[in-house]
Design a protein around this motif. Structure first.
Motif, PDB file in Angstrom:
ATOM      1  N   VAL A   1       0.838  -1.201   0.000  1.00 13.68           N
ATOM      2  CA  VAL A   1       0.000   0.000   0.000  1.00 13.68           C
ATOM      3  C   VAL A   1       0.870   1.247   0.000  1.00 13.68           C
ATOM      4  O   VAL A   1       0.635   2.214  -0.742  1.00 13.68           O
ATOM      5  CB  VAL A   1      -0.947  -0.004   1.220  1.00 13.68           C
ATOM      6  N   MET A   2       1.895   1.253   0.852  1.00 11.78           N
ATOM      7  CA  MET A   2       2.790   2.400   0.927  1.00 11.78           C
ATOM      8  C   MET A   2       3.529   2.612  -0.392  1.00 11.78           C
ATOM      9  O   MET A   2       3.718   3.741  -0.856  1.00 11.78           O
ATOM     10  CB  MET A   2       3.801   2.206   2.061  1.00 11.78           C
ATOM     11  N   LEU A   3       3.962   1.522  -1.009  1.00 14.90           N
ATOM     12  CA  LEU A   3       4.671   1.631  -2.281  1.00 14.90           C
ATOM     13  C   LEU A   3       3.777   2.220  -3.366  1.00 14.90           C
ATOM     14  O   LEU A   3       4.201   3.076  -4.150  1.00 14.90           O
ATOM     15  CB  LEU A   3       5.184   0.257  -2.723  1.00 14.90           C
TER      16      LEU A   3
ATOM     17  N   SER B   1       2.586   6.691  -6.854  1.00 18.19           N
ATOM     18  CA  SER B   1       1.649   7.570  -7.551  1.00 18.19           C
ATOM     19  C   SER B   1       2.047   9.033  -7.409  1.00 18.19           C
ATOM     20  O   SER B   1       2.034   9.792  -8.382  1.00 18.19           O
ATOM     21  CB  SER B   1       0.229   7.359  -7.015  1.00 18.19           C
ATOM     22  N   THR B   2       2.426   9.459  -6.199  1.00 19.80           N
ATOM     23  CA  THR B   2       2.820  10.855  -6.025  1.00 19.80           C
ATOM     24  C   THR B   2       4.203  11.126  -6.616  1.00 19.80           C
ATOM     25  O   THR B   2       4.490  12.255  -7.032  1.00 19.80           O
ATOM     26  CB  THR B   2       2.815  11.252  -4.534  1.00 19.80           C
ATOM     27  N   GLY B   3       5.056  10.118  -6.667  1.00 22.05           N
ATOM     28  CA  GLY B   3       6.353  10.291  -7.310  1.00 22.05           C
ATOM     29  C   GLY B   3       6.197  10.558  -8.801  1.00 22.05           C
ATOM     30  O   GLY B   3       6.858  11.447  -9.361  1.00 22.05           O
TER      31      GLY B   3
ATOM     32  N   SER C   1      10.807   6.382  -7.087  1.00 24.42           N
ATOM     33  CA  SER C   1       9.803   6.562  -6.032  1.00 24.42           C
ATOM     34  C   SER C   1       9.704   5.333  -5.144  1.00 24.42           C
ATOM     35  O   SER C   1       9.747   5.424  -3.909  1.00 24.42           O
ATOM     36  CB  SER C   1       8.435   6.861  -6.653  1.00 24.42           C
ATOM     37  N   PHE C   2       9.564   4.163  -5.768  1.00 20.30           N
ATOM     38  CA  PHE C   2       9.426   2.934  -4.994  1.00 20.30           C
ATOM     39  C   PHE C   2      10.675   2.659  -4.160  1.00 20.30           C
ATOM     40  O   PHE C   2      10.590   2.262  -2.988  1.00 20.30           O
ATOM     41  CB  PHE C   2       9.165   1.761  -5.937  1.00 20.30           C
TER      42      PHE C   2
END
Length: 295
Positions: free
Chosen positions: A58-60, A65-67, A194-195
């Motif tokens: 979920v955090m990834l 998405s925001t990255g 991001s990830f």
């Protein structure tokens, strides 16, 4: 055993960041790493608020998405609004990061996130956050599985798309001519950044993790310009930084992540000095350093 887990997690984080960071350095977009590592914070908070889950997946997804959103906004400001790229990056990462801090403060009772930990990380707590089976068997820290999974993803991304990443990195004009969509690969790389940043938050935080993206790859770039060697040598340097930084922190009784980045900076300047004056040093020491640094 705690030392082993800390060193393992730190090394995994360094390797993950270096694999992605090598392409950021070669593409001259290292400041995007800074932007993304700050911009993913609201994604993490919103993912938790909407799902109520602190699971790694979920955090990834929230961070990814925001990255990607940050990358799109930077491109929009640069191409449509005609702002300089550095100004576009500065505007986006500051307001998105500020938005994340505001969300944490507004929903502090619902969001179990420590702003200081997000900023600086705390790898010393990694051995405490473990996975256990229903029967109580200790499977080790969750961060090991998180970073191990990210390592598999990053390796698969690079190995399966090695040629495309190389062409779009070194000659984007030629890549466009032969039908490779350079912007697609750019955003895929930003997603990987991001990830990887989120997976490494617990170790170095949003601020110090930028050094893991940039410094090991930059040190390797001083020593070789061949892509395959850059990736391998950068990963080795990243592991050395993690291990030496940990023992420096223990010796100084200070921040582990801070010590790691300090070691990274010292190693970079030491490498630059040796590289710059290798001929003089080799003459005095009678060591053929030119061959050591030659591809």
């Amino acid at each position: 055993m705690e030392i082993f887990w800390i060193l393992l997690v730190s090394s995994l984080a360094a390797v993950n960041c270096t694999l992605v960071g090598t392409y950021l350095v070669l593409r001259k977009v290292t400041m995007m790493a800074d932007a993304i590592t700050h911009a993913v914070l609201p994604g993490i908070v919103l993912a938790f608020l909407f799902t109520g889950s602190k699971s790694s997946l979920v955090m990834l997804l929230g961070a990814g998405s925001t990255g990607i959103l940050a990358s799109l906004l930077v491109a929009f400001l640069h191409q449509k609004v005609k702002l300089q790229s550095d100004a576009s990056i500065g505007i986006n990462f500051t307001w998105l990061f500020a938005l994340g801090i505001v969300l944490i403060s507004l929903f502090s009772r619902k969001v179990d996130l420590d702003p200081d930990c997000v900023l600086y990380g705390e790898v010393a707590y990694v051995p405490l956050n473990i996975w256990q089976t229903s029967s109580g068997i200790n499977l080790g820290p969750q961060a090991v599985y998180m970073l191990g999974f990210m390592l598999l993803l990053n390796l698969a991304f690079i190995l399966l798309n090695y040629k495309e990443l190389a062409v779009t990195t070194f000659d984007p004009g030629f890549a466009s001519v032969i039908g490779i969509r350079t912007h697609v690969w750019h955003y895929l790389l930003m997603a990987a950044t991001s990830f990887t940043a989120v997976a490494s938050f617990e170790i170095a935080g949003a601020i110090l993790v930028v050094a893991l993206f940039v410094v090991p790859a930059s040190i390797a770039y001083l020593l070789t310009q061949r892509l395959s060697r850059l990736l391998i040598l950068g990963c080795i340097i990243g592991i050395v930084i993690a291990v030496v930084g940990y023992f420096l922190a223990i010796w100084l009784d200070g921040s582990i992540s801070g010590a790691m980045v300090t070691v990274a900076g010292i190693l970079f300047f030491a490498t630059w000095i040796v590289k710059k004056y290798q001929h003089r040093i080799s003459e005095k020491l009678m060591i053929p350093l030119g061959k050591v640094f030659h591809d």
